[in-house]
Scaffold this motif. Structure first.
Motif, short mmCIF file in Angstrom:
data_model
loop_
_atom_site.label_atom_id
_atom_site.label_comp_id
_atom_site.label_asym_id
_atom_site.label_seq_id
_atom_site.Cartn_x
_atom_site.Cartn_y
_atom_site.Cartn_z
N PHE A 118 -34.13 61.47 -67.18
CA PHE A 118 -35.30 62.35 -67.14
C PHE A 118 -36.57 61.54 -67.39
N ALA A 119 -37.60 61.75 -66.56
CA ALA A 119 -38.84 60.97 -66.68
C ALA A 119 -40.05 61.87 -66.88
N GLY A 120 -39.84 63.09 -67.38
CA GLY A 120 -40.94 64.03 -67.48
C GLY A 120 -41.60 64.12 -68.83
N CYS A 121 -41.20 63.26 -69.78
CA CYS A 121 -41.79 63.32 -71.13
C CYS A 121 -42.31 61.95 -71.52
N ASN A 122 -43.58 61.90 -71.93
CA ASN A 122 -44.18 60.62 -72.29
C ASN A 122 -43.53 59.95 -73.48
N LEU A 123 -42.87 60.73 -74.34
CA LEU A 123 -42.22 60.13 -75.51
C LEU A 123 -41.19 59.08 -75.08
N LYS A 124 -40.57 59.32 -73.95
CA LYS A 124 -39.54 58.39 -73.49
C LYS A 124 -40.14 57.03 -73.13
N ASN A 125 -41.40 57.04 -72.68
CA ASN A 125 -42.03 55.80 -72.25
C ASN A 125 -42.25 54.82 -73.40
N SER A 126 -42.45 55.34 -74.61
CA SER A 126 -42.72 54.46 -75.76
C SER A 126 -41.49 54.24 -76.63
N ALA A 127 -40.44 55.03 -76.42
CA ALA A 127 -39.24 54.88 -77.23
C ALA A 127 -38.36 53.75 -76.70
N ARG A 128 -37.60 53.16 -77.59
CA ARG A 128 -36.70 52.08 -77.19
C ARG A 128 -35.42 52.65 -76.57
N THR A 129 -34.91 53.75 -77.14
CA THR A 129 -33.66 54.33 -76.66
C THR A 129 -33.75 55.84 -76.62
#
Length: 295
Positions: A118-129
């Protein structure tokens, strides 16, 4: 001072991970930027727009083109105002996409794969895992925390580090272990600098944790911390007013009993609260055990 060119690839990677864990989100620019001048120019441009004459009045006046006026407009034109952060996709579109993706998962393994893709949340962009559930999905007992810590993000496991050790002791006190139950977080990605997730980020993540609960079908849920309780039940109550009472969560045509209680991190900071958490744990264990015996 050590320059980047003097570091090996492994040393650079370690340095970047260190900055990420510390909450650093922006790198220094090549040239210094006067943010005070930017702010003053932005305020000046806003004031000029609010005092601008109407079209008809402006048309009756000759256009000024002298050096003085050109110089007055120059700072506003030259100022570089950083754009406001935007979501990976528009908010409502991301929420709708999250609901669709979560609903399409027929098992916890499928849901894990959907979250990782899933690529719809910006939190994923800065998280490592992407931190997903661990433990035994068939146990019928589920513990949900708020969001991954730096330790969780590094290890890829919910409730790592000191807070995880405290949780282990809490569970052991009522005859449970994390390997025998399902342990997860309401938010699967660590926010930068451990900040609180924004409301739109919570709305995007909510379908995934709700689907995770549906698929695990627990007979009892222990929700730890303010964010977890508010995400599941709404409102602005604190965990100290929500804890200690059984609440019903309606999901997938089932009513799931949920006990809200204090997060292990709070117990590390304020040990005096352990007596409250102990009362909640005893009530949770009694209900979970009684339902287990009935089945």
């Amino acid at each position: 001072m050590i320059a980047a060119k003097d570091l090996s690839a492994a040393e650079l990677a370690s340095l970047l991970h260190f900055h990420a864990d510390a909450g650093v989100e922006w790198l220094l620019e090549d040239e210094a930027v006067d943010r005070f001048a930017e702010f003053a120019a932005l305020e000046a441009s806003r004031g000029a727009r609010s005092q601008a004459p109407s079209v008809s009045t402006a048309a009756s006046r000759p256009a000024a083109s002298g050096p003085a006026e050109r110089g007055a407009r120059a700072p506003a034109a030259a100022a570089r105002v950083p754009p406001a952060p935007t979501l990976a996709m528009p908010g409502e579109q991301a929420v709708a996409e999250a609901r669709s993706v979560a609903a399409g998962a027929g098992s916890l393994d499928e849901l894990r794969g959907s979250l990782e893709g899933f690529a719809g949340c910006n939190l994923k962009n800065s998280a490592r895992t992407t931190v997903f559930a661990s433990g035994n999905p068939a146990a019928g007992v589920m513990v949900i925390g708020p969001m991954p810590s730096a330790d969780d993000d590094r290890d890829g496991t919910p409730f790592s580090g000191r807070a995880g050790q405290m949780l282990d002791r809490m569970l052991a006190a009522i005859g449970l272990s994390r390997d025998a139950i399902l342990v997860t977080n309401a938010i699967p990605w660590r926010p930068p600098g451990d900040r609180q997730p924004y409301p739109i980020e919570i709305d995007i993540c909510r379908p995934f944790i709700e689907r995770q609960i549906e698929l695990a079908a627990p007979r009892a849920v222990l929700a730890l911390g303010n964010l977890t309780a508010r995400l599941l039940f709404g409102g602005n109550e604190t965990i100290h007013t929500m804890r200690g009472e059984w609440r019903e969560l309606q999901l997938g045509g089932r009513q799931i009993p949920v006990m809200c209680s204090l997060h292990p991190q709070e117990l590390l900071i304020a040990p005096v609260s352990k007596r409250l958490a102990w009362a909640d744990l005893l009530a949770f264990a009694a209900k979970a055990t009684s339902q287990d015996s009935a089945q």
